[in-house]
Design a protein around this motif. Structure first.
Motif, mmCIF file in Angstrom:
data_model
loop_
_atom_site.group_PDB
_atom_site.id
_atom_site.type_symbol
_atom_site.label_atom_id
_atom_site.label_comp_id
_atom_site.label_asym_id
_atom_site.label_seq_id
_atom_site.Cartn_x
_atom_site.Cartn_y
_atom_site.Cartn_z
ATOM 1 N N VAL A 7 12.566 -6.899 -25.059
ATOM 2 C CA VAL A 7 12.278 -5.931 -24.001
ATOM 3 C C VAL A 7 11.571 -6.671 -22.870
ATOM 4 C CG1 VAL A 7 10.910 -3.878 -23.439
ATOM 5 C CG2 VAL A 7 12.071 -4.041 -25.653
ATOM 6 N N LEU A 8 12.054 -6.493 -21.661
ATOM 7 C CA LEU A 8 11.443 -7.196 -20.530
ATOM 8 C C LEU A 8 10.881 -6.221 -19.506
ATOM 9 C CD1 LEU A 8 14.123 -9.970 -19.794
ATOM 10 C CD2 LEU A 8 12.090 -10.140 -21.253
ATOM 11 N N SER A 9 9.735 -6.603 -18.928
ATOM 12 C CA SER A 9 9.202 -5.901 -17.760
ATOM 13 C C SER A 9 9.905 -6.433 -16.525
ATOM 14 C CB SER A 9 7.717 -6.204 -17.592
ATOM 15 O OG SER A 9 6.968 -5.674 -18.623
ATOM 16 N N ALA A 10 9.569 -5.852 -15.408
ATOM 17 C CA ALA A 10 10.022 -6.397 -14.128
ATOM 18 C C ALA A 10 9.230 -7.669 -13.846
ATOM 19 C CB ALA A 10 9.754 -5.378 -13.036
ATOM 20 N N MET A 11 9.796 -8.568 -13.033
ATOM 21 C CA MET A 11 9.036 -9.762 -12.624
ATOM 22 C C MET A 11 7.714 -9.300 -12.015
ATOM 23 S SD MET A 11 11.861 -12.196 -10.772
ATOM 24 C CE MET A 11 10.804 -13.647 -10.645
ATOM 25 N N SER A 12 6.638 -10.034 -12.274
ATOM 26 C CA SER A 12 5.321 -9.570 -11.820
ATOM 27 C C SER A 12 5.329 -9.345 -10.310
ATOM 28 C CB SER A 12 4.225 -10.568 -12.199
ATOM 29 O OG SER A 12 4.586 -11.847 -11.764
ATOM 30 N N GLY A 13 4.661 -8.284 -9.907
ATOM 31 C CA GLY A 13 4.594 -7.940 -8.483
ATOM 32 C C GLY A 13 5.713 -7.014 -8.043
ATOM 33 N N THR A 14 6.802 -6.963 -8.811
ATOM 34 C CA THR A 14 7.950 -6.182 -8.351
ATOM 35 C C THR A 14 7.678 -4.675 -8.373
ATOM 36 O OG1 THR A 14 9.503 -7.880 -9.041
ATOM 37 C CG2 THR A 14 10.386 -5.668 -8.787
ATOM 38 N N THR A 15 7.145 -4.182 -9.491
ATOM 39 C CA THR A 15 6.900 -2.733 -9.563
ATOM 40 C C THR A 15 5.949 -2.305 -8.444
ATOM 41 O OG1 THR A 15 7.212 -2.902 -11.940
ATOM 42 C CG2 THR A 15 6.304 -0.840 -11.131
ATOM 43 N N ASN A 16 4.903 -3.093 -8.221
ATOM 44 C CA ASN A 16 3.985 -2.760 -7.116
ATOM 45 C C ASN A 16 4.711 -2.772 -5.784
ATOM 46 O OD1 ASN A 16 1.809 -2.449 -8.763
ATOM 47 N ND2 ASN A 16 1.057 -4.538 -8.517
ATOM 48 N N SER A 17 5.576 -3.753 -5.613
ATOM 49 C CA SER A 17 6.305 -3.867 -4.365
ATOM 50 C C SER A 17 7.253 -2.667 -4.169
ATOM 51 C CB SER A 17 7.078 -5.180 -4.403
ATOM 52 O OG SER A 17 7.702 -5.409 -3.199
ATOM 53 N N LEU A 18 7.854 -2.212 -5.256
ATOM 54 C CA LEU A 18 8.743 -1.048 -5.160
ATOM 55 C C LEU A 18 7.943 0.227 -4.871
ATOM 56 C CD1 LEU A 18 11.167 -1.966 -8.078
ATOM 57 C CD2 LEU A 18 11.705 -1.975 -5.629
ATOM 58 N N ILE A 19 6.734 0.286 -5.399
ATOM 59 C CA ILE A 19 5.874 1.433 -5.100
ATOM 60 C C ILE A 19 5.517 1.416 -3.610
ATOM 61 C CG2 ILE A 19 3.555 2.401 -5.488
ATOM 62 C CD1 ILE A 19 3.931 1.633 -8.461
ATOM 63 N N PHE A 55 7.385 0.213 -1.344
ATOM 64 C CA PHE A 55 8.634 0.662 -0.710
ATOM 65 C C PHE A 55 8.652 2.195 -0.615
ATOM 66 C CE2 PHE A 55 13.159 1.830 -1.031
ATOM 67 C CZ PHE A 55 13.783 0.947 -0.149
ATOM 68 N N THR A 56 8.287 2.866 -1.716
ATOM 69 C CA THR A 56 8.281 4.338 -1.684
ATOM 70 C C THR A 56 7.173 4.860 -0.763
ATOM 71 O OG1 THR A 56 6.805 4.590 -3.580
ATOM 72 C CG2 THR A 56 9.151 4.527 -4.066
ATOM 73 N N ASN A 57 6.077 4.093 -0.646
ATOM 74 C CA ASN A 57 5.009 4.537 0.260
ATOM 75 C C ASN A 57 5.488 4.564 1.707
ATOM 76 O OD1 ASN A 57 3.198 4.967 -1.775
ATOM 77 N ND2 ASN A 57 2.231 2.947 -1.597
ATOM 78 N N TYR A 58 6.297 3.555 2.079
ATOM 79 C CA TYR A 58 6.884 3.580 3.427
ATOM 80 C C TYR A 58 7.722 4.838 3.601
ATOM 81 C CZ TYR A 58 5.606 -1.195 4.738
ATOM 82 O OH TYR A 58 4.914 -2.316 5.085
ATOM 83 N N LEU A 59 8.485 5.165 2.548
ATOM 84 C CA LEU A 59 9.354 6.342 2.663
ATOM 85 C C LEU A 59 8.525 7.626 2.759
ATOM 86 C CD1 LEU A 59 12.214 5.411 0.183
ATOM 87 C CD2 LEU A 59 12.066 5.004 2.643
ATOM 88 N N LYS A 60 7.413 7.645 2.026
ATOM 89 C CA LYS A 60 6.535 8.820 2.114
ATOM 90 C C LYS A 60 6.025 8.991 3.530
ATOM 91 C CE LYS A 60 4.978 9.017 -2.596
ATOM 92 N NZ LYS A 60 4.058 8.413 -3.549
ATOM 93 N N ASN A 61 5.847 7.870 4.211
ATOM 94 C CA ASN A 61 5.400 7.923 5.605
ATOM 95 C C ASN A 61 6.573 7.977 6.581
ATOM 96 O OD1 ASN A 61 2.591 7.824 5.059
ATOM 97 N ND2 ASN A 61 2.809 5.667 4.550
ATOM 98 N N GLN A 62 7.732 8.375 6.057
ATOM 99 C CA GLN A 62 8.940 8.539 6.899
ATOM 100 C C GLN A 62 9.316 7.256 7.639
ATOM 101 O OE1 GLN A 62 9.673 12.296 7.495
ATOM 102 N NE2 GLN A 62 8.245 12.358 5.799
ATOM 103 N N ASN A 63 9.008 6.128 7.024
ATOM 104 C CA ASN A 63 9.312 4.870 7.698
ATOM 105 C C ASN A 63 10.358 4.093 6.899
ATOM 106 O OD1 ASN A 63 9.334 2.451 9.021
ATOM 107 N ND2 ASN A 63 7.133 2.045 8.860
ATOM 108 N N ALA A 64 11.611 4.518 7.011
ATOM 109 C CA ALA A 64 12.692 3.886 6.256
ATOM 110 C C ALA A 64 12.905 2.447 6.724
ATOM 111 C CB ALA A 64 13.977 4.691 6.399
ATOM 112 N N ILE A 65 12.691 2.208 8.003
ATOM 113 C CA ILE A 65 12.886 0.849 8.526
ATOM 114 C C ILE A 65 11.847 -0.092 7.925
ATOM 115 C CG2 ILE A 65 12.849 -0.583 10.627
ATOM 116 C CD1 ILE A 65 13.930 1.885 12.127
#
Ligand code: ASP
Ligand code: MG
Length: 441
Positions: free
Chosen positions: A33-45, A47-57
């Protein structure tokens, strides 16, 4: 068959991935069983924070930084153009998908789909790398079997039923690779097992396939003595009962969360904590056995504790008093750790004091409130069954010169906790360690 889990740091670079593959290719059939490469999950979160702020770019721009890291890893990992291309195709597919998702309105489901992508990439990359080396590596898709039931808890029956047909337990030397953390909920939407959930994936898979052992590989020497919070007789703790490990989890020991241990505990599957940086070290085995009845395994400490005492004559022979007190802490989302009561008072300990002022304010409705700050919980963990005699006396004897604010025993059969001043911590730990461990020798 064994189930092995490697965390984000263990697969955090091409070099680390190669190290993991070396470790797991010993000719034995297993599920990894593998996790995501370190830092990736935080980085994806993020990514969603930008979307929460309506900043898709902004989200898409952020994703290109992450994608660069993957490009770099691919370049280092593969030695043939063919496999580098296969991996690049998979990773590009994921990032294109992310950028498509960024155009949609953000929902809770979408958010979970986004943060599931890290494990999809790491497992694909490692599987391809193993195949490039000519190893029999098979990628399992965790979405095919990892499922939550309607109460939000993993559905072990479903997992077992859907995983077993996917694995050939007799395939000699085959290595199955599965994504940690990710799952589907009961409606079939992408969900996850919470942060750090890959450990949970491993124990669930272990329970489902009736594994002989679940190994949790981290890059930190979890239960080792160099962890300042844990002291014992200067040697690493090699064996813990599931209950003992649950007691130690609070102390930030790099140990499994009690929830993650549950499937293993219920099915009696032994869990071994191992260190990627020192693979030949024996690690810590956690199972349902008490090696030596009455044995004390570890002493752990946690600083930054605040004690709150509420004293009231109204508590005598009253009912409902404790509920009112606890409700105040609940209102302010502050969790209580230790509790001691007398007939006319109750003391509790908390480690999050952000709402202390409001809590004290409200508690003053019920009695006189006293606060002691900069305290430290010291907990002695082992087989402390109340029917055995002597260990309380030994522990108390060790504390004879130390002002003790609270003592708690009887909440479980595996723990005695003391609340002392932070400044007395070292002295208390040394004295306990001498009385408890050195006395045995
Ligand atoms: N990748 C997830 C996290 O960072 C799950 C895990 O690593 O266990 O929380
Ligand atoms: Mg992790």
């Amino acid at each position: 068959m064994k189930v092995l889990k490697f965390g984000g740091t263990s697969v955090g670079s091409a070099e680390r991935m190669k190290g993991v593959v070396k470790l797991i290719s010993d000719g034995e059939t297993k599920i990894v069983v593998l996790s995501a490469m370190s830092g990736t999950t935080n980085s994806l979160i993020e990514f969603t924070n930008y979307l929460k702020n309506q900043n898709a770019i902004g989200a898409c721009e952020h994703s290109t930084f992450l994608q660069d890291k993957y490009k770099h890893t691919i370049k280092e990992l593969y030695s043939t153009e063919e496999y580098a291309q296969k991996a690049t195709a998979k990773v590009s597919e994921v990032f294109n998908h992310l950028r498509n998702l960024a155009q949609q309105p953000l929902t809770e489901n979408l958010e979970k789909e986004i943060i599931a992508q890290g494990e999809i990439m790491s497992t694909n990359m490692v599987t391809l790398y193993m195949q490039e080396l000519g190893l029999d590596a098979v990628l399992l898709n965790s979405f095919d079997f990892m499922r939550l039931s309607s109460n939000g808890e993993p559905d072990l029956g479903y997992i077992r039923e859907h995983l077993l047909p996917l694995v050939d337990l007799d395939a000699k030397g085959r290595i199955y690779i599965a994504q940690g953390f990710v799952c589907l909920n009961y409606l079939g939407n992408i969900d996850n097992l919470q942060r750090g959930g890959s450990d949970y994936t491993a124990t669930l898979i272990g329970a489902a396939v009736n594994a002989s052992e679940v190994q949790i590989w981290t890059d930190i020497d979890g239960m080792h003595n160099n962890d300042p919070r844990i002291v014992d007789n200067t040697s690493p703790v090699h064996h813990l009962h599931f209950e003992e490990s649950a007691e130690l989890a609070y102390f930030g020991a790099k140990i499994l969360h009690p929830t993650c241990i549950l499937p293993a505990k219920l099915t009696g599957t032994p869990v071994r904590l191992l260190n990627t940086m020192d693979p030949s070290a024996q690690g810590t085995l956690i199972d349902n056995n008490l090696t030596q009845p009455g044995e004390i395994k570890a002493i752990a400490a946690k600083d930054g504790i605040t004690a709150v005492k509420i004293k009231s004559g109204r508590m005598l022979l009253a009912y409902g008093f404790l509920r009112k007190v606890f409700e105040v802490f609940e209102t302010y989302k502050t969790s209580i750790d230790m509790i001691c009561t007398s007939e006319v008072g109750v003391s509790v300990s908390i480690d999050d004091d952000r709402k202390l002022e409001q809590i004290v304010d409200e508690l003053q409705k019920y009695g006189t409130v006293t606060v002691d700050r900069d305290m430290c919980i010291i907990c002695v963990v082992g087989d402390l069954n109340w029917e055995h005699v002597g260990f309380e006396a030994r522990a108390m004897e060790a504390m004879k010169d130390i002002p003790v604010r609270m003592v708690s025993y009887g909440g479980s059969n595996y723990n005695i906790s003391f609340l002392v001043r932070e400044e007395d911590k070292e002295r208390a730990l040394r004295s306990l360690s001498n009385t408890i461990f050195n006395a045995k020798k």
